[in-house]
Design a protein around this motif. Structure first.
Motif, PDB file in Angstrom:
ATOM      1  N   ILE A 104       0.748  -1.351   0.131  1.00  0.00           N
ATOM      2  CA  ILE A 104       0.088   0.037  -0.115  1.00  0.00           C
ATOM      3  C   ILE A 104       0.863   1.128   0.207  1.00  0.00           C
ATOM      4  O   ILE A 104       0.515   2.138  -0.809  1.00  0.00           O
ATOM      5  CB  ILE A 104      -1.047   0.066   1.148  1.00  0.00           C
ATOM      6  CG1 ILE A 104      -2.014  -1.164   1.245  1.00  0.00           C
ATOM      7  CG2 ILE A 104      -1.620   1.485   1.380  1.00  0.00           C
ATOM      8  CD1 ILE A 104      -2.803  -1.324   2.231  1.00  0.00           C
ATOM      9  N   ARG A 105       1.926   1.300   0.611  1.00  0.00           N
ATOM     10  CA  ARG A 105       2.859   2.425   0.998  1.00  0.00           C
ATOM     11  C   ARG A 105       3.347   2.428  -0.612  1.00  0.00           C
ATOM     12  O   ARG A 105       3.719   3.837  -1.166  1.00  0.00           O
ATOM     13  CB  ARG A 105       3.827   2.330   1.981  1.00  0.00           C
ATOM     14  CG  ARG A 105       3.478   2.204   3.244  1.00  0.00           C
ATOM     15  CD  ARG A 105       4.635   2.274   4.054  1.00  0.00           C
ATOM     16  NE  ARG A 105       4.248   1.843   5.630  1.00  0.00           N
ATOM     17  CZ  ARG A 105       4.157   0.755   6.371  1.00  0.00           C
ATOM     18  NH1 ARG A 105       4.638  -0.328   5.568  1.00  0.00           N
ATOM     19  NH2 ARG A 105       3.815   0.452   7.521  1.00  0.00           N
ATOM     20  N   ARG A 107       2.265   1.772  -3.331  1.00  0.00           N
ATOM     21  CA  ARG A 107       1.068   2.277  -4.132  1.00  0.00           C
ATOM     22  C   ARG A 107       1.024   3.803  -4.257  1.00  0.00           C
ATOM     23  O   ARG A 107       0.939   4.569  -5.024  1.00  0.00           O
ATOM     24  CB  ARG A 107       0.092   1.418  -4.060  1.00  0.00           C
ATOM     25  CG  ARG A 107      -1.308   1.990  -4.597  1.00  0.00           C
ATOM     26  CD  ARG A 107      -1.242   2.045  -6.249  1.00  0.00           C
ATOM     27  NE  ARG A 107      -2.513   2.551  -6.736  1.00  0.00           N
ATOM     28  CZ  ARG A 107      -2.741   2.514  -8.118  1.00  0.00           C
ATOM     29  NH1 ARG A 107      -1.582   2.126  -8.978  1.00  0.00           N
ATOM     30  NH2 ARG A 107      -3.769   3.106  -8.550  1.00  0.00           N
ATOM     31  N   VAL A 108       0.933   4.426  -2.867  1.00  0.00           N
ATOM     32  CA  VAL A 108       0.675   5.739  -2.775  1.00  0.00           C
ATOM     33  C   VAL A 108       1.885   6.523  -3.139  1.00  0.00           C
ATOM     34  O   VAL A 108       1.629   7.450  -3.632  1.00  0.00           O
ATOM     35  CB  VAL A 108       0.708   5.902  -1.033  1.00  0.00           C
ATOM     36  CG1 VAL A 108       0.761   7.374  -0.699  1.00  0.00           C
ATOM     37  CG2 VAL A 108      -0.704   5.178  -0.320  1.00  0.00           C
ATOM     38  N   VAL A 119       4.411  13.496  -0.937  1.00  0.00           N
ATOM     39  CA  VAL A 119       3.557  12.786  -0.056  1.00  0.00           C
ATOM     40  C   VAL A 119       4.088  12.440   1.067  1.00  0.00           C
ATOM     41  O   VAL A 119       5.172  11.896   1.410  1.00  0.00           O
ATOM     42  CB  VAL A 119       3.160  11.538  -0.924  1.00  0.00           C
ATOM     43  CG1 VAL A 119       4.269  10.501  -0.886  1.00  0.00           C
ATOM     44  CG2 VAL A 119       1.968  10.823  -0.116  1.00  0.00           C
ATOM     45  N   ASP A 120       3.135  12.618   2.336  1.00  0.00           N
ATOM     46  CA  ASP A 120       3.465  12.124   3.516  1.00  0.00           C
ATOM     47  C   ASP A 120       2.767  10.769   4.071  1.00  0.00           C
ATOM     48  O   ASP A 120       1.600  10.807   4.084  1.00  0.00           O
ATOM     49  CB  ASP A 120       3.197  13.176   4.223  1.00  0.00           C
ATOM     50  CG  ASP A 120       3.200  12.997   5.971  1.00  0.00           C
ATOM     51  OD1 ASP A 120       4.100  11.923   6.297  1.00  0.00           O
ATOM     52  OD2 ASP A 120       2.900  13.809   7.023  1.00  0.00           O
ATOM     53  N   LEU A 121       3.651   9.804   3.964  1.00  0.00           N
ATOM     54  CA  LEU A 121       3.114   8.703   4.408  1.00  0.00           C
ATOM     55  C   LEU A 121       2.354   8.386   5.730  1.00  0.00           C
ATOM     56  O   LEU A 121       1.589   7.408   5.893  1.00  0.00           O
ATOM     57  CB  LEU A 121       4.133   7.360   4.268  1.00  0.00           C
ATOM     58  CG  LEU A 121       4.546   7.084   2.959  1.00  0.00           C
ATOM     59  CD1 LEU A 121       5.799   6.142   2.804  1.00  0.00           C
ATOM     60  CD2 LEU A 121       3.527   6.521   1.888  1.00  0.00           C
ATOM     61  N   ASN A 122       2.659   9.243   6.668  1.00  0.00           N
ATOM     62  CA  ASN A 122       2.198   9.142   7.839  1.00  0.00           C
ATOM     63  C   ASN A 122       0.832  10.292   8.021  1.00  0.00           C
ATOM     64  O   ASN A 122       0.620  10.483   9.088  1.00  0.00           O
ATOM     65  CB  ASN A 122       3.195   9.776   9.065  1.00  0.00           C
ATOM     66  CG  ASN A 122       4.332   8.600   9.075  1.00  0.00           C
ATOM     67  OD1 ASN A 122       3.996   7.382   9.354  1.00  0.00           O
ATOM     68  ND2 ASN A 122       5.447   9.211   9.098  1.00  0.00           N
ATOM     69  N   GLU A 125      -4.920  10.548   6.218  1.00  0.00           N
ATOM     70  CA  GLU A 125      -5.321   9.470   5.160  1.00  0.00           C
ATOM     71  C   GLU A 125      -4.614   8.188   4.766  1.00  0.00           C
ATOM     72  O   GLU A 125      -5.194   7.237   4.256  1.00  0.00           O
ATOM     73  CB  GLU A 125      -5.863  10.523   3.974  1.00  0.00           C
ATOM     74  CG  GLU A 125      -4.575  11.056   3.033  1.00  0.00           C
ATOM     75  CD  GLU A 125      -4.152  12.486   3.593  1.00  0.00           C
ATOM     76  OE1 GLU A 125      -3.322  13.085   3.043  1.00  0.00           O
ATOM     77  OE2 GLU A 125      -4.693  12.583   4.847  1.00  0.00           O
ATOM     78  N   ASN A 126      -3.310   8.275   4.689  1.00  0.00           N
ATOM     79  CA  ASN A 126      -2.465   7.351   4.135  1.00  0.00           C
ATOM     80  C   ASN A 126      -2.270   6.207   5.262  1.00  0.00           C
ATOM     81  O   ASN A 126      -2.409   4.952   4.999  1.00  0.00           O
ATOM     82  CB  ASN A 126      -0.875   7.733   3.965  1.00  0.00           C
ATOM     83  CG  ASN A 126      -1.105   8.369   2.662  1.00  0.00           C
ATOM     84  OD1 ASN A 126      -2.041   8.118   1.747  1.00  0.00           O
ATOM     85  ND2 ASN A 126      -0.353   9.698   2.367  1.00  0.00           N
ATOM     86  N   ARG A 129      -5.389   4.112   4.957  1.00  0.00           N
ATOM     87  CA  ARG A 129      -5.291   3.337   3.803  1.00  0.00           C
ATOM     88  C   ARG A 129      -4.553   1.769   4.334  1.00  0.00           C
ATOM     89  O   ARG A 129      -4.962   0.873   3.922  1.00  0.00           O
ATOM     90  CB  ARG A 129      -4.555   3.556   2.667  1.00  0.00           C
ATOM     91  CG  ARG A 129      -5.175   4.892   1.797  1.00  0.00           C
ATOM     92  CD  ARG A 129      -4.304   5.247   0.703  1.00  0.00           C
ATOM     93  NE  ARG A 129      -5.205   6.383  -0.220  1.00  0.00           N
ATOM     94  CZ  ARG A 129      -5.083   7.720  -0.229  1.00  0.00           C
ATOM     95  NH1 ARG A 129      -4.135   7.978   0.806  1.00  0.00           N
ATOM     96  NH2 ARG A 129      -5.809   8.453  -0.897  1.00  0.00           N
ATOM     97  N   LEU A 130      -3.732   2.110   5.308  1.00  0.00           N
ATOM     98  CA  LEU A 130      -3.193   0.715   5.609  1.00  0.00           C
ATOM     99  C   LEU A 130      -4.131  -0.165   6.348  1.00  0.00           C
ATOM    100  O   LEU A 130      -3.854  -1.489   6.387  1.00  0.00           O
ATOM    101  CB  LEU A 130      -1.990   1.080   6.855  1.00  0.00           C
ATOM    102  CG  LEU A 130      -0.743   1.793   6.138  1.00  0.00           C
ATOM    103  CD1 LEU A 130       0.345   2.085   7.357  1.00  0.00           C
ATOM    104  CD2 LEU A 130      -0.074   1.075   5.043  1.00  0.00           C
TER     105      LEU A 130
END
Length: 267
Positions: A104-105, A107-108, A119-122, A125-126, A129-130
């Motif tokens: 998923i990460r 993909r983001v 993009v901020d994985l933290n 919204e992200n 998604r996890l």
């Protein structure tokens, strides 16, 4: 059938199907995917987005030992309950699958790169998604070639998204990876006749006799009430192992002759 000892089932989950907002396409497609491999669907069920009902259904199907495909409800929105229900049915905790989360990460990050954005994985919204990678403990991943957000497997149950573009190749992957030993690509035979103005009840003993004599043959009876263009009739036939269908069809016709039935072959 002698070449298929496993029963295969399908569960289609989603209020949108039961309300008529969307027409289910999974059932006919799964039938087609199985038929191409010499397999057959044993049962199918439709369930709304009701956590208790999904859990109860999965408790029953896990206990059955059947091979089960479940479509829908594995996302991360409030109306998605399948991941949680599967865990509850097996009385296992929900845990974050490391590889599922990494998929998923990635993909983001890929979407952000394609759009030329940071993009901020933290970001909330992200992190939300996890949740799509939170499965019952012990789950294995089902690869998703469309966007790499995996489905999951628990025993002989396989959970995929509701989107056909994702679900169908994932189901094919499961079949071709885990069940090629069940495939019977030999052509299955089917022979049938139209019986005019007959009664199914009168033909039932004949049908029972055929199935008792040839265990790898099924008899089917499809009545039609007729209309202005067609007479009332029954499509009566036998299907299954080609080696047995020919003899069973001879017995079927002999039985119809004994009943002095009016009939004509199909095809």
């Amino acid at each position: 059938m002698s070449n298929q000892v496993n029963t295969i089932g399908l569960i289609v989950i989603g209020d949108e199907i039961l309300s008529g907002k969307r027409v289910d396409a999974h059932l006919p497609k799964v039938v087609q995917l199985l038929a191409a491999r010499g397999l057959q669907l044993g049962w199918a069920e439709y369930i709304g987005d009701d956590p208790a009902r999904i859990t109860a259904t999965l408790e029953r199907t896990f206990a059955s030992g059947d091979i089960v495909f479940s479509t829908g409800g594995i996302g991360a929105t409030p109306d998605d309950h399948t991941r949680q229900a599967a865990a509850a049915a097996l009385k296992r905790p929900l845990v974050l699958h490391p590889q599922g989360a990494e998929n998923i990460r990635q993909r983001v990050l890929q979407v952000a790169r394609d759009e030329g954005k940071e993009v901020d994985l933290n970001a909330p919204e992200n992190l939300q998604r996890l949740k799509m990678a939170e499965f019952a403990e012990g789950a294995e991943l089902i690869p998703n070639p469309y966007n790499n957000v995996a489905g999951f497997a628990l025993g002989s149950h396989y959970f995929v998204p509701g989107f056909p573009v994702m679900a169908w190749p994932m189901i094919e992957w499961v079949l071709d990876t885990h069940y090629p030993h069940l495939f019977n690509r030999q052509a299955r035979a089917e022979r049938a006749v139209l019986v005019f103005d007959g009664a199914e009840a009168a033909l039932t003993p004949l049908m029972e006799d055929i199935e008792a004599t040839w265990p790898d043959v099924k008899v089917f009876s499809l009545p039609s009430v007729g209309d202005a263009q067609t007479r009332r009739h029954i499509e009566l036939g036998v299907k299954g192992d080609p080696a047995q269908v020919a003899a069973a069809f001879v017995r079927l016709c002999e039985g119809l002759d004994a009943h002095r039935a009016e009939y004509e072959p199909i095809g």
